[in-house]
Design a protein around this motif. Sequence first.
Motif, PDB file in Angstrom:
ATOM      1  N   THR A 261      -6.705 -13.832 -10.400  1.00 56.82           N
ATOM      2  CA  THR A 261      -5.582 -13.104  -9.437  1.00 56.82           C
ATOM      3  C   THR A 261      -5.813 -11.802  -9.533  1.00 56.82           C
ATOM      4  OG1 THR A 261      -4.133 -14.822  -9.889  1.00 56.82           O
ATOM      5  CG2 THR A 261      -3.142 -12.975  -8.944  1.00 56.82           C
ATOM      6  N   TRP A 262      -6.087 -11.195 -10.736  1.00 54.20           N
ATOM      7  CA  TRP A 262      -6.360  -9.702 -10.908  1.00 54.20           C
ATOM      8  C   TRP A 262      -7.596  -9.337 -10.172  1.00 54.20           C
ATOM      9  CZ3 TRP A 262     -10.407  -7.426 -13.394  1.00 54.20           C
ATOM     10  CH2 TRP A 262     -10.461  -6.048 -13.394  1.00 54.20           C
ATOM     11  N   LEU A 263      -8.606 -10.108 -10.260  1.00 58.19           N
ATOM     12  CA  LEU A 263      -9.812  -9.724  -9.671  1.00 58.19           C
ATOM     13  C   LEU A 263      -9.623  -9.828  -8.066  1.00 58.19           C
ATOM     14  CD1 LEU A 263     -12.822  -9.110  -9.808  1.00 58.19           C
ATOM     15  CD2 LEU A 263     -13.399 -11.680 -10.000  1.00 58.19           C
ATOM     16  N   ALA A 264      -8.849 -10.756  -7.695  1.00 57.90           N
ATOM     17  CA  ALA A 264      -8.879 -10.787  -5.990  1.00 57.90           C
ATOM     18  C   ALA A 264      -7.872  -9.558  -5.750  1.00 57.90           C
ATOM     19  CB  ALA A 264      -8.241 -12.160  -5.830  1.00 57.90           C
ATOM     20  N   ALA A 265      -6.830  -9.417  -6.200  1.00 60.93           N
ATOM     21  CA  ALA A 265      -6.032  -8.353  -6.151  1.00 60.93           C
ATOM     22  C   ALA A 265      -6.824  -6.924  -6.175  1.00 60.93           C
ATOM     23  CB  ALA A 265      -4.965  -8.097  -7.092  1.00 60.93           C
ATOM     24  N   LEU A 266      -7.570  -6.751  -6.981  1.00 61.44           N
ATOM     25  CA  LEU A 266      -8.534  -5.439  -7.117  1.00 61.44           C
ATOM     26  C   LEU A 266      -9.240  -5.469  -5.868  1.00 61.44           C
ATOM     27  CD1 LEU A 266      -9.339  -3.172  -8.760  1.00 61.44           C
ATOM     28  CD2 LEU A 266     -10.994  -4.637  -9.938  1.00 61.44           C
ATOM     29  N   LEU A 267      -9.971  -6.597  -5.421  1.00 61.65           N
ATOM     30  CA  LEU A 267     -10.808  -6.668  -4.440  1.00 61.65           C
ATOM     31  C   LEU A 267     -10.236  -6.355  -3.242  1.00 61.65           C
ATOM     32  CD1 LEU A 267     -13.821  -6.998  -3.248  1.00 61.65           C
ATOM     33  CD2 LEU A 267     -12.975  -9.548  -3.173  1.00 61.65           C
ATOM     34  N   VAL A 268      -8.884  -6.786  -3.218  1.00 57.94           N
ATOM     35  CA  VAL A 268      -8.050  -6.559  -1.892  1.00 57.94           C
ATOM     36  C   VAL A 268      -7.797  -4.889  -1.750  1.00 57.94           C
ATOM     37  CG1 VAL A 268      -5.790  -6.943  -0.704  1.00 57.94           C
ATOM     38  CG2 VAL A 268      -7.328  -8.815  -1.390  1.00 57.94           C
ATOM     39  N   VAL A 269      -7.306  -4.281  -2.842  1.00 60.43           N
ATOM     40  CA  VAL A 269      -7.073  -2.796  -3.128  1.00 60.43           C
ATOM     41  C   VAL A 269      -8.141  -2.048  -2.797  1.00 60.43           C
ATOM     42  CG1 VAL A 269      -6.503  -1.032  -4.690  1.00 60.43           C
ATOM     43  CG2 VAL A 269      -5.242  -3.106  -4.702  1.00 60.43           C
ATOM     44  N   LEU A 270      -9.570  -2.368  -3.145  1.00 58.11           N
ATOM     45  CA  LEU A 270     -10.464  -1.586  -2.985  1.00 58.11           C
ATOM     46  C   LEU A 270     -10.709  -1.591  -1.637  1.00 58.11           C
ATOM     47  CD1 LEU A 270     -12.806  -2.386  -6.203  1.00 58.11           C
ATOM     48  CD2 LEU A 270     -11.722  -0.372  -5.613  1.00 58.11           C
ATOM     49  N   LEU A 271     -10.888  -2.795  -0.920  1.00 57.13           N
ATOM     50  CA  LEU A 271     -11.135  -2.700   0.511  1.00 57.13           C
ATOM     51  C   LEU A 271     -10.165  -2.333   1.273  1.00 57.13           C
ATOM     52  CD1 LEU A 271     -12.594  -6.671   0.824  1.00 57.13           C
ATOM     53  CD2 LEU A 271     -13.696  -4.496   1.076  1.00 57.13           C
ATOM     54  N   GLY A 272      -8.789  -2.370   0.954  1.00 55.08           N
ATOM     55  CA  GLY A 272      -7.927  -1.769   1.415  1.00 55.08           C
ATOM     56  C   GLY A 272      -8.014   0.082   1.401  1.00 55.08           C
ATOM     57  N   LEU A 273      -8.315   0.511   0.319  1.00 53.02           N
ATOM     58  CA  LEU A 273      -8.574   2.041   0.331  1.00 53.02           C
ATOM     59  C   LEU A 273      -9.972   2.416   1.119  1.00 53.02           C
ATOM     60  CD1 LEU A 273      -8.112   2.361  -3.657  1.00 53.02           C
ATOM     61  CD2 LEU A 273      -6.716   3.176  -1.670  1.00 53.02           C
ATOM     62  N   TYR A 274     -10.649   1.506   1.219  1.00 53.58           N
ATOM     63  CA  TYR A 274     -12.097   1.933   1.832  1.00 53.58           C
ATOM     64  C   TYR A 274     -11.663   1.876   3.498  1.00 53.58           C
ATOM     65  CZ  TYR A 274     -16.317   1.132   4.554  1.00 53.58           C
ATOM     66  OH  TYR A 274     -17.217   1.415   5.632  1.00 53.58           O
ATOM     67  N   PHE A 275     -10.809   0.838   3.949  1.00 52.19           N
ATOM     68  CA  PHE A 275     -10.539   0.843   5.201  1.00 52.19           C
ATOM     69  C   PHE A 275      -9.694   1.835   5.856  1.00 52.19           C
ATOM     70  CE2 PHE A 275     -12.530  -3.617   5.133  1.00 52.19           C
ATOM     71  CZ  PHE A 275     -13.268  -3.403   6.145  1.00 52.19           C
ATOM     72  N   LEU A 276      -8.776   2.293   4.839  1.00 54.06           N
ATOM     73  CA  LEU A 276      -7.670   3.282   5.184  1.00 54.06           C
ATOM     74  C   LEU A 276      -8.621   4.861   4.978  1.00 54.06           C
ATOM     75  CD1 LEU A 276      -4.731   4.342   5.200  1.00 54.06           C
ATOM     76  CD2 LEU A 276      -4.823   4.281   2.790  1.00 54.06           C
ATOM     77  N   GLY A 277      -9.344   4.663   3.837  1.00 53.62           N
ATOM     78  CA  GLY A 277     -10.068   5.927   3.992  1.00 53.62           C
ATOM     79  C   GLY A 277     -11.092   6.296   5.088  1.00 53.62           C
TER      80      GLY A 277
END
Length: 97
Positions: free
Chosen positions: A76-92
């Motif tokens: 779950t931690w790994l999946a959440a980290l992946l979602v956060v990283l992708l979200g930061l990428y798309f937001l940035g």
Amino acid sequence: MSTTTDTRMTAVCLALSGVTLLSWWLGAGDGRHAFSLDAGITFGVLLIAALKVRVIAWEFMELRHAPRRMRRIADTWLAALLVVLLGLYFLGSRVPF
């Protein structure tokens, strides 16, 4: 270690090396200039990195022998980290510089 364990670890190391090369190949692009944004390549590289983290945690950190709850928390931690990283990428990528 037993022969089976040695064979398994060797196979995992070779697979991780192959996936690393694949990730490098994807990240290198097709001759475009450096730092060009491409959502597909970024998604692929981050997905490969998450896969590598999971394999390393399960095989080398012996997570596969851990209690079920700990394995689920780690996944779950790994999946959440992946979602956060992708979200930061798309937001940035939407913010003009």
